[in-house]
Design a protein around this motif. Structure first.
Motif, PDB file in Angstrom:
ATOM      1  N   ASP A   1      -8.382  -3.379  -8.897  1.00  0.00           N
ATOM      2  CA  ASP A   1      -9.441  -4.126  -7.755  1.00  0.00           C
ATOM      3  C   ASP A   1      -9.761  -3.088  -6.709  1.00  0.00           C
ATOM      4  OD1 ASP A   1      -6.798  -3.695  -6.363  1.00  0.00           O
ATOM      5  OD2 ASP A   1      -6.703  -5.987  -6.121  1.00  0.00           O
ATOM      6  N   VAL A   2     -10.246  -3.216  -5.797  1.00  0.00           N
ATOM      7  CA  VAL A   2     -10.700  -2.307  -4.825  1.00  0.00           C
ATOM      8  C   VAL A   2      -9.308  -1.835  -4.039  1.00  0.00           C
ATOM      9  CG1 VAL A   2     -11.811  -2.215  -2.483  1.00  0.00           C
ATOM     10  CG2 VAL A   2     -12.728  -3.599  -4.259  1.00  0.00           C
ATOM     11  N   GLN A   3      -8.479  -2.461  -3.699  1.00  0.00           N
ATOM     12  CA  GLN A   3      -7.286  -1.851  -3.173  1.00  0.00           C
ATOM     13  C   GLN A   3      -6.807  -0.986  -3.850  1.00  0.00           C
ATOM     14  OE1 GLN A   3      -4.319  -4.652  -1.109  1.00  0.00           O
ATOM     15  NE2 GLN A   3      -2.818  -3.057  -1.258  1.00  0.00           N
ATOM     16  N   LEU A   4      -6.560  -1.340  -5.279  1.00  0.00           N
ATOM     17  CA  LEU A   4      -5.945  -0.260  -6.139  1.00  0.00           C
ATOM     18  C   LEU A   4      -6.869   1.058  -6.326  1.00  0.00           C
ATOM     19  CD1 LEU A   4      -3.624   0.647  -8.024  1.00  0.00           C
ATOM     20  CD2 LEU A   4      -4.799  -0.561  -9.767  1.00  0.00           C
TER      21      LEU A   4
ATOM     22  N   PRO B   1       4.033   0.034  -8.035  1.00  0.00           N
ATOM     23  CA  PRO B   1       2.535  -0.251  -7.949  1.00  0.00           C
ATOM     24  C   PRO B   1       2.283  -1.109  -9.068  1.00  0.00           C
ATOM     25  CG  PRO B   1       2.820   2.105  -8.820  1.00  0.00           C
ATOM     26  CD  PRO B   1       4.180   1.685  -8.317  1.00  0.00           C
TER      27      PRO B   1
ATOM     28  N   PHE C   1       0.828  -1.009  -0.156  1.00  0.00           N
ATOM     29  CA  PHE C   1      -0.012  -0.033   0.003  1.00  0.00           C
ATOM     30  C   PHE C   1       0.857   1.209   0.047  1.00  0.00           C
ATOM     31  CE2 PHE C   1      -2.493   3.365   2.187  1.00  0.00           C
ATOM     32  CZ  PHE C   1      -3.856   3.323   1.177  1.00  0.00           C
TER      33      PHE C   1
ATOM     34  N   SER D   1       2.624   1.607  -3.454  1.00  0.00           N
ATOM     35  CA  SER D   1       1.728   2.090  -4.438  1.00  0.00           C
ATOM     36  C   SER D   1       1.206   3.594  -4.241  1.00  0.00           C
ATOM     37  CB  SER D   1       0.547   1.124  -4.489  1.00  0.00           C
ATOM     38  OG  SER D   1       0.917  -0.097  -4.790  1.00  0.00           O
ATOM     39  N   VAL D   2       1.079   3.827  -3.332  1.00  0.00           N
ATOM     40  CA  VAL D   2       0.452   5.274  -2.929  1.00  0.00           C
ATOM     41  C   VAL D   2       1.488   6.374  -3.465  1.00  0.00           C
ATOM     42  CG1 VAL D   2      -0.432   6.893  -1.274  1.00  0.00           C
ATOM     43  CG2 VAL D   2      -1.339   4.533  -1.343  1.00  0.00           C
TER      44      VAL D   2
ATOM     45  N   VAL E   1      -8.350   2.333  -3.693  1.00  0.00           N
ATOM     46  CA  VAL E   1      -8.177   3.197  -2.538  1.00  0.00           C
ATOM     47  C   VAL E   1      -6.677   3.688  -2.760  1.00  0.00           C
ATOM     48  CG1 VAL E   1      -7.690   2.884  -0.120  1.00  0.00           C
ATOM     49  CG2 VAL E   1      -9.660   1.764  -1.250  1.00  0.00           C
ATOM     50  N   GLU E   2      -5.707   2.974  -3.332  1.00  0.00           N
ATOM     51  CA  GLU E   2      -4.533   3.499  -3.477  1.00  0.00           C
ATOM     52  C   GLU E   2      -4.445   4.671  -4.251  1.00  0.00           C
ATOM     53  OE1 GLU E   2      -2.242  -0.877  -2.711  1.00  0.00           O
ATOM     54  OE2 GLU E   2      -2.325   0.071  -4.799  1.00  0.00           O
TER      55      GLU E   2
END
Length: 168
Positions: free
Chosen positions: A136-139, A129, A2, A5-6, A141-142
């Motif tokens: 997906d959901v995590q990406l 990243p 996370f 990626s951010v 959010v990132e």
């Protein structure tokens, strides 16, 4: 993953904003370079075009396939901006930063922003990243976090610049 990626997508967001600002206000960077007095004559136009082209190429390449070598290149670009900004400020040359249409004075916060972006690029080198095709959901959010951090970083120098009307 996370944080890396951010960090990586924050760098991409700022590159995209920078290119958009250079396109929106094409005279801002060449005029700023002239005001700094570091680059003379026709070289200012060439330097401004080269900066915009490098930022655009990095932004597109990082959007298509984020990789450690591309983030290393972005880190070198931002470290170069930090060094250039520091030299302009420390030599007392001043002038606008040339970041876009808003007259942001060259100052400490321009240096800080470039340094933070160089550091974020270095973090992204450690773990680039995922590509946008792996959504997906995590990406999501990132990407949202990166968008917030990128916009905040972009506006940092303008927000921290002294505003005479506020001082009254």
């Amino acid at each position: 993953m996370f944080p890396t990626s951010v960090a990586g997508y924050t760098v991409v967001v700022v590159l995209v904003i920078a290119v958009a600002e250079h396109v929106r206000a094409p005279r801002a960077l060449p005029d700023a370079l002239r005001a700094h007095g570091m680059i003379r004559g026709r070289a200012t136009g060439f330097a401004a075009t080269a900066v915009t082209a490098v930022e655009a190429l990095l932004a597109v390449a990082l959007l298509m396939r984020p990789s450690a070598p591309l983030f290393a290149a972005a880190g070198l670009v931002f470290a170069g901006y930090a060094a250039y900004s520091w030299h302009v400020v420390s030599s007392g040359r001043g002038g606008p930063c040339g970041c876009g249409g808003v007259e942001v004075p060259m100052g400490t916060w321009v240096i800080v922003r470039a340094g933070v972006l160089a550091a974020l690029s270095a973090v992204a080198v450690a773990g680039p990243p995922p590509t946008l095709s792996m959504m997906d959901v995590q990406l999501v959010v990132e990407l949202l976090a990166a968008l917030v951090f990128g916009v905040l970083l972009w506006h940092l120098p303008a927000a921290m610049a002294p505003h005479p009307e506020v001082a009254r």
